[in-house]
Design a protein around this motif. Sequence first.
Motif, PDB file in Angstrom:
ATOM      1  N   THR A  16       0.828  -1.204   0.000  1.00  0.00           N
ATOM      2  CA  THR A  16       0.000   0.000   0.000  1.00  0.00           C
ATOM      3  C   THR A  16       0.860   1.250   0.000  1.00  0.00           C
ATOM      4  OG1 THR A  16      -1.773  -1.174   1.169  1.00  0.00           O
ATOM      5  CG2 THR A  16      -1.823   1.238   1.256  1.00  0.00           C
ATOM      6  N   ILE A  17       1.903   1.259   0.813  1.00  0.00           N
ATOM      7  CA  ILE A  17       2.793   2.416   0.879  1.00  0.00           C
ATOM      8  C   ILE A  17       3.551   2.582  -0.440  1.00  0.00           C
ATOM      9  CG2 ILE A  17       4.822   3.380   2.042  1.00  0.00           C
ATOM     10  CD1 ILE A  17       3.733   2.054   4.652  1.00  0.00           C
ATOM     11  N   PHE A  18       4.108   1.491  -0.981  1.00  0.00           N
ATOM     12  CA  PHE A  18       4.811   1.569  -2.264  1.00  0.00           C
ATOM     13  C   PHE A  18       3.876   2.073  -3.364  1.00  0.00           C
ATOM     14  CE2 PHE A  18       8.164  -1.299  -0.595  1.00  0.00           C
ATOM     15  CZ  PHE A  18       9.270  -0.607  -1.054  1.00  0.00           C
ATOM     16  N   ASN A  19       2.664   1.527  -3.428  1.00  0.00           N
ATOM     17  CA  ASN A  19       1.710   1.940  -4.469  1.00  0.00           C
ATOM     18  C   ASN A  19       1.319   3.404  -4.326  1.00  0.00           C
ATOM     19  OD1 ASN A  19       1.706  -0.572  -5.674  1.00  0.00           O
ATOM     20  ND2 ASN A  19      -0.136  -1.258  -4.605  1.00  0.00           N
ATOM     21  N   TYR A  20       1.143   3.867  -3.092  1.00  0.00           N
ATOM     22  CA  TYR A  20       0.782   5.266  -2.875  1.00  0.00           C
ATOM     23  C   TYR A  20       1.846   6.185  -3.461  1.00  0.00           C
ATOM     24  CZ  TYR A  20      -0.040   9.777  -0.833  1.00  0.00           C
ATOM     25  OH  TYR A  20      -0.228  11.127  -0.683  1.00  0.00           O
ATOM     26  N   TYR A  21       3.109   5.937  -3.151  1.00  0.00           N
ATOM     27  CA  TYR A  21       4.181   6.819  -3.633  1.00  0.00           C
ATOM     28  C   TYR A  21       4.449   6.648  -5.118  1.00  0.00           C
ATOM     29  CZ  TYR A  21       4.816   8.537   1.006  1.00  0.00           C
ATOM     30  OH  TYR A  21       4.588   9.141   2.208  1.00  0.00           O
ATOM     31  N   GLN A  22       4.164   5.489  -5.669  1.00  0.00           N
ATOM     32  CA  GLN A  22       4.314   5.300  -7.108  1.00  0.00           C
ATOM     33  C   GLN A  22       3.244   6.104  -7.846  1.00  0.00           C
ATOM     34  OE1 GLN A  22       3.772   1.278  -8.528  1.00  0.00           O
ATOM     35  NE2 GLN A  22       5.058   1.673 -10.304  1.00  0.00           N
ATOM     36  N   LYS A  23       2.005   6.074  -7.345  1.00  0.00           N
ATOM     37  CA  LYS A  23       0.902   6.801  -7.983  1.00  0.00           C
ATOM     38  C   LYS A  23       0.984   8.305  -7.759  1.00  0.00           C
ATOM     39  CE  LYS A  23      -2.277   3.763  -6.361  1.00  0.00           C
ATOM     40  NZ  LYS A  23      -3.596   3.373  -5.891  1.00  0.00           N
ATOM     41  N   ASN A  24       1.637   8.733  -6.709  1.00  0.00           N
ATOM     42  CA  ASN A  24       1.685  10.145  -6.344  1.00  0.00           C
ATOM     43  C   ASN A  24       3.094  10.708  -6.509  1.00  0.00           C
ATOM     44  OD1 ASN A  24      -1.123  10.821  -5.142  1.00  0.00           O
ATOM     45  ND2 ASN A  24      -0.588   8.830  -4.291  1.00  0.00           N
TER      46      ASN A  24
END
Length: 118
Positions: A16-24
């Motif tokens: 979840t943390i990795f995906n958040y920073y990848q998308k943002n």
Amino acid sequence: MQLKNDINSHNLLDETIFNYYQKNGNRHLSNFLHTEDSECNAFDTYFLIDRKHVIRYGISQDREFWLGAVSLAIGPHYFGASDFWSYENSDRFTLEATTEGVEHNLKLLDEFLGYTNI
């Protein structure tokens, strides 16, 4: 999705943390440590964001409720939102131990850190 202290939740929190920073902003992110306290039924994951901000995201159980919280490293210690921002702004963070709660808290942390174009 609900997070608790098991291997699937550990992996889901990291994802979840990795995906958040990848998308943002597709910002640099390094996961460098996991800790667990089985006596307190809690675990923490530690990240370096943009090669300059260290955060700890913790999931713990308190009286049969699962709680989640983000902390920011300042020097050698970690501080919650009421310490690094303000009491009023800390009230905007959630204690929900869900993937939605994690994303909400990371968005507020970005606001504090000045990432306004995300």
